[in-house]
Design a protein around this motif. Structure first.
Motif, mmCIF file in Angstrom:
data_model
loop_
_atom_site.group_PDB
_atom_site.id
_atom_site.type_symbol
_atom_site.label_atom_id
_atom_site.label_comp_id
_atom_site.label_asym_id
_atom_site.label_seq_id
_atom_site.Cartn_x
_atom_site.Cartn_y
_atom_site.Cartn_z
ATOM 1 N N UNK A 84 0.836 -1.210 0.000
ATOM 2 C CA UNK A 84 0.000 0.000 0.000
ATOM 3 C C UNK A 84 0.867 1.255 0.000
ATOM 4 N N UNK A 85 1.963 1.239 0.745
ATOM 5 C CA UNK A 85 2.887 2.369 0.703
ATOM 6 C C UNK A 85 3.516 2.513 -0.681
ATOM 7 N N UNK A 86 3.763 1.381 -1.337
ATOM 8 C CA UNK A 86 4.323 1.441 -2.687
ATOM 9 C C UNK A 86 3.332 2.079 -3.657
ATOM 10 N N UNK A 87 2.037 1.791 -3.491
ATOM 11 C CA UNK A 87 1.019 2.436 -4.328
ATOM 12 C C UNK A 87 1.048 3.944 -4.126
ATOM 13 N N UNK A 88 1.079 4.363 -2.847
ATOM 14 C CA UNK A 88 1.149 5.803 -2.560
ATOM 15 C C UNK A 88 2.426 6.413 -3.122
ATOM 16 N N UNK A 89 3.533 5.683 -3.024
ATOM 17 C CA UNK A 89 4.805 6.199 -3.534
ATOM 18 C C UNK A 89 4.773 6.335 -5.051
ATOM 19 N N UNK A 90 4.174 5.374 -5.732
ATOM 20 C CA UNK A 90 4.085 5.463 -7.192
ATOM 21 C C UNK A 90 3.189 6.625 -7.627
ATOM 22 N N UNK A 91 2.096 6.844 -6.899
ATOM 23 C CA UNK A 91 1.239 7.992 -7.218
ATOM 24 C C UNK A 91 1.995 9.305 -7.048
ATOM 25 N N UNK A 92 2.693 9.437 -5.919
ATOM 26 C CA UNK A 92 3.457 10.658 -5.684
ATOM 27 C C UNK A 92 4.588 10.817 -6.697
ATOM 28 N N UNK A 93 5.245 9.714 -7.041
ATOM 29 C CA UNK A 93 6.339 9.794 -8.014
ATOM 30 C C UNK A 93 5.816 10.183 -9.388
ATOM 31 N N UNK A 94 4.638 9.651 -9.748
ATOM 32 C CA UNK A 94 4.053 10.024 -11.038
ATOM 33 C C UNK A 94 3.719 11.514 -11.079
ATOM 34 N N UNK A 95 3.194 12.033 -9.971
ATOM 35 C CA UNK A 95 2.897 13.462 -9.918
ATOM 36 C C UNK A 95 4.174 14.296 -10.038
ATOM 37 N N UNK A 96 5.223 13.870 -9.364
ATOM 38 C CA UNK A 96 6.474 14.624 -9.418
ATOM 39 C C UNK A 96 7.089 14.580 -10.800
ATOM 40 N N UNK A 97 7.069 13.408 -11.421
ATOM 41 C CA UNK A 97 7.623 13.317 -12.771
ATOM 42 C C UNK A 97 6.816 14.143 -13.757
ATOM 43 N N UNK A 98 5.483 14.159 -13.581
ATOM 44 C CA UNK A 98 4.645 14.996 -14.445
ATOM 45 C C UNK A 98 4.961 16.465 -14.241
ATOM 46 N N UNK A 99 5.179 16.852 -12.990
ATOM 47 C CA UNK A 99 5.520 18.246 -12.716
ATOM 48 C C UNK A 99 6.879 18.602 -13.323
ATOM 49 N N UNK A 100 7.846 17.684 -13.202
ATOM 50 C CA UNK A 100 9.159 17.939 -13.792
ATOM 51 C C UNK A 100 9.066 18.030 -15.312
ATOM 52 N N UNK A 101 8.224 17.162 -15.905
ATOM 53 C CA UNK A 101 8.051 17.225 -17.357
ATOM 54 C C UNK A 101 7.434 18.557 -17.780
#
Length: 613
Positions: free
Chosen positions: A396-413
């Motif tokens: 479950x923490x990995x799911x939250x981490x992937x969501x946050x990482x996707x948001x960060x990568x989208x922001x960086x893009x």
């Protein structure tokens, strides 16, 4: 007088009857106690597992000075009371609990029998059995003793029962434990024990193997993506895996089987350390948040406090240490859940997944802490609840981490796109367009590749902005981009070079005809009204172009010339499409190359000698 005598006789009868009933009750109680004082447990293959919590006698030695000889002797044996189920013992560091059991192996039993104490955190237990010579032999296990020295190495203490068919076998058990504890004890056949050990090993191996894969994946992603959240996740899962292994006895059996001191300290110390990493994981997942700036320094302070608290746990008395560790872990879990709830209320799904991850672990930690302190009886749920909570929390923490990482990568893009693309139109920024123009001009100079450079200006932009406002003016720019996209090829380069001016590079164009056609289509499209558009604004375009085959110059010079040409056009000009004048002259060649081909041919002809007449 006679009445008085009759009443006296009647009273004497009642008194004698009452005394007789009382004596009978006392005798029956004594006989009952005597009959229960030495209960015999029949071990039969039909019942491979027997719970012994109510099958023996117990006595607490407050000074822990009694010996097996004193307990086994009828003269010096202290009074022992029947054991009660789910009894919580508060022995402390000075007292010892003695238990006495009597076993008899049934005649048809073919199995070996084992005495089990399925409590991995039990401090010290010694089992005394008579040898064939009649001497008492003691075997010791517990998490204060190195597992390599146990008679039966495993996750928790267990002892082989040396039973002889047809005879009663006396077993004395001496237990020491620093904190309040409910002690489970079972007699189990060898066949069932072997099967259960295989199932436990399989389930534990699957969980620990999956956790190791997640640790490696988190560390790898932290290095590849340079994301510290994955690094904290890998560290948290690593320490949490050690905590689960320590609480379930796997670590003391497989990792530090030669150290009884660390096996006793590991569950508490590692629990405190994992409590220090949890706030950092929550902080990197949930972010600082508006109005929650206090969480970041608090997370760092809690993480820094974990190491001195772990050292304190190792130095203080065990009961105090358990209170310190339990209070710290519960405070950390509650703080993390509160932070997750705040984030979830802000409509961020990461907060929901973090909360869902910490809920089962919090319940498992409370259940295990309660059973460790003796507030609840020991059960399979209290033993394996932490492992189950960890199994649920990590993915479950990995799911939250992937969501946050996707948001960060989208922001960086998006940040990278903002550096290369215009924020309003999505076209190339001026510096990137000029860079592309420089490359095209360089290729044209070196290899003569044909290309055309065209500047387009929305001529009525200032009028629209003054009349209808900024919003309508920006809408007009967006409509202009759409019309440009429709008439350009996919290989053509287009950028926004000024507020209402666009630049295009058309590679492979060697004549003015394609440019004229494209410009005419664009101007016509701008003059066509758009249905339903309010206000009804037409787009008036001016076009300036140059063919590199006609006029070849540096990129900045071409840009300046095209901009000057657009600036020179009137607002209502009848020639909205114009080109830079081509170069009609070439630089004079050097002196060594000034001779023409005819002279070069004359010079190269041989001189003939004609014959004289």
């Amino acid at each position: 007088m006679k009445n008085l005598q009759k009443q006296a006789v009647k009273c004497m009868r009642y008194a004698i009857g009452f005394l007789a009933a009382l004596l009978l009750a006392v005798l029956s109680g004594l006989l009952g106690a005597a009959s229960f004082a030495q209960p015999i447990v029949i071990l039969d293959d039909q019942r491979p597992v027997t719970d012994l919590q109510t099958s023996g006698l117990t006595w607490i030695d407050s000074g822990a000075q009694a010996t097996i000889t004193q307990l086994a002797s009828s003269k010096t044996r202290p009074p022992m009371s029947p054991a009660q189920a789910h009894t919580v013992y508060a022995l402390g560091s000075q007292a010892a609990l003695w238990q006495h059991y009597r076993f008899m192996k049934s005649a048809d039993s073919r199995q070996d029998w084992v005495l089990q104490f399925p409590l991995p955190l039990l401090d010290l237990v010694t089992v005394f059995q008579r040898s064939p010579t009649g001497d008492w032999i003691g075997q010791t296990a517990g998490d204060t003793v190195a597992v390599s020295l146990w008679p039966e190495p495993g996750r928790y203490p267990q002892f082989q029962l040396a039973l002889r068919s047809g005879s009663v076998h006396d077993v004395y058990v001496r237990i020491q434990h620093a904190t309040r504890v409910n002690i489970p004890i079972k007699a189990i056949s060898g066949k069932v024990r072997s099967h259960r050990q295989q199932v436990e090993a399989l389930s534990t191996g699957v969980v620990l193997g999956a956790l190791l894969l997640l640790i490696v994946a988190g560390a790898t992603q932290s290095l590849v993506y340079r994301d510290r959240a994955y690094g904290w996740y890998a560290l948290y899962v690593s320490v949490m895996t050690l905590v689960a292994a320590a609480w379930t006895g796997v670590a003391s059996h497989l990792l530090w089987s030669d150290s009884g001191v660390w096996a006793d300290l590991a569950p508490g110390c590692l629990s405190i350390l994992v409590g220090g990493t949890a706030p950092m994981v929550v902080h990197h997942l949930c972010g600082p948040g508006a109005g929650q700036k206090w969480f970041e320094p608090l997370a760092y302070w809690l993480g820094a406090a974990s190491l001195p608290l772990a050292i304190t746990y190792a130095m203080v008395e065990r009961g105090t240490g358990v209170i310190i560790a339990g209070t710290y872990v519960i405070a950390v879990v509650v703080l993390g859940m509160r932070r997750a709830i705040i984030v979830w209320k802000g409509r961020d799904m990461v907060g929901f997944w973090v909360l869902a991850a910490f809920m089962p672990l919090a319940l498992a930690a409370l259940l295990m802490l309660a059973s460790t302190m003796g507030l609840l009886p020991v059960s399979s749920l209290s033993q394996y609840g932490l492992l189950a909570g960890l199994t649920l929390q990590v993915p479950l923490l990995l799911v939250a981490l992937n969501l946050r990482s996707r948001e960060r990568h989208s922001m960086e893009a998006r940040e990278q796109a903002m550096a290369t693309q215009d924020a309003l139109t999505g076209l190339l920024t001026p510096h990137l367009f000029n860079d592309r123009l420089h490359r095209v001009v360089s290729r044209a100079m070196r290899h003569g590749e044909p290309a055309a450079v065209v500047y387009v200006e929305l001529a009525n932009y200032d009028y629209v902005k003054r009349t209808y406002g900024t919003a309508v003016a920006e809408q007009s720019l967006l409509r202009s981009v759409i019309k440009l996209r429709r008439i350009l090829r996919d290989v053509d380069t287009v950028g926004r070079v000024d507020e209402a001016r666009f630049g295009m590079i058309l590679e492979g164009v060697s004549s003015r005809e394609p440019v004229n056609e494209m410009a005419a289509r664009l101007i016509a499209a701008g003059l066509m009204p758009l249905k339903g558009l309010q206000p009804d604004v037409v787009l008036q375009f001016h076009v300036a172009g140059v063919l590199l085959s006609e006029k070849l110059a540096d990129g900045p010079e071409l840009s300046h010339a095209l901009a000057h040409l657009l600036d020179s056009m009137a607002a209502r000009t009848r020639r909205p499409i114009r080109f830079l004048e081509p170069e009609l002259t070439r630089p004079m060649p050097l002196d060594g190359d000034s001779r023409d081909d005819s002279n070069r041919d004359l010079d190269s002809k041989p001189v003939r000698n004609y014959p004289k007449l």
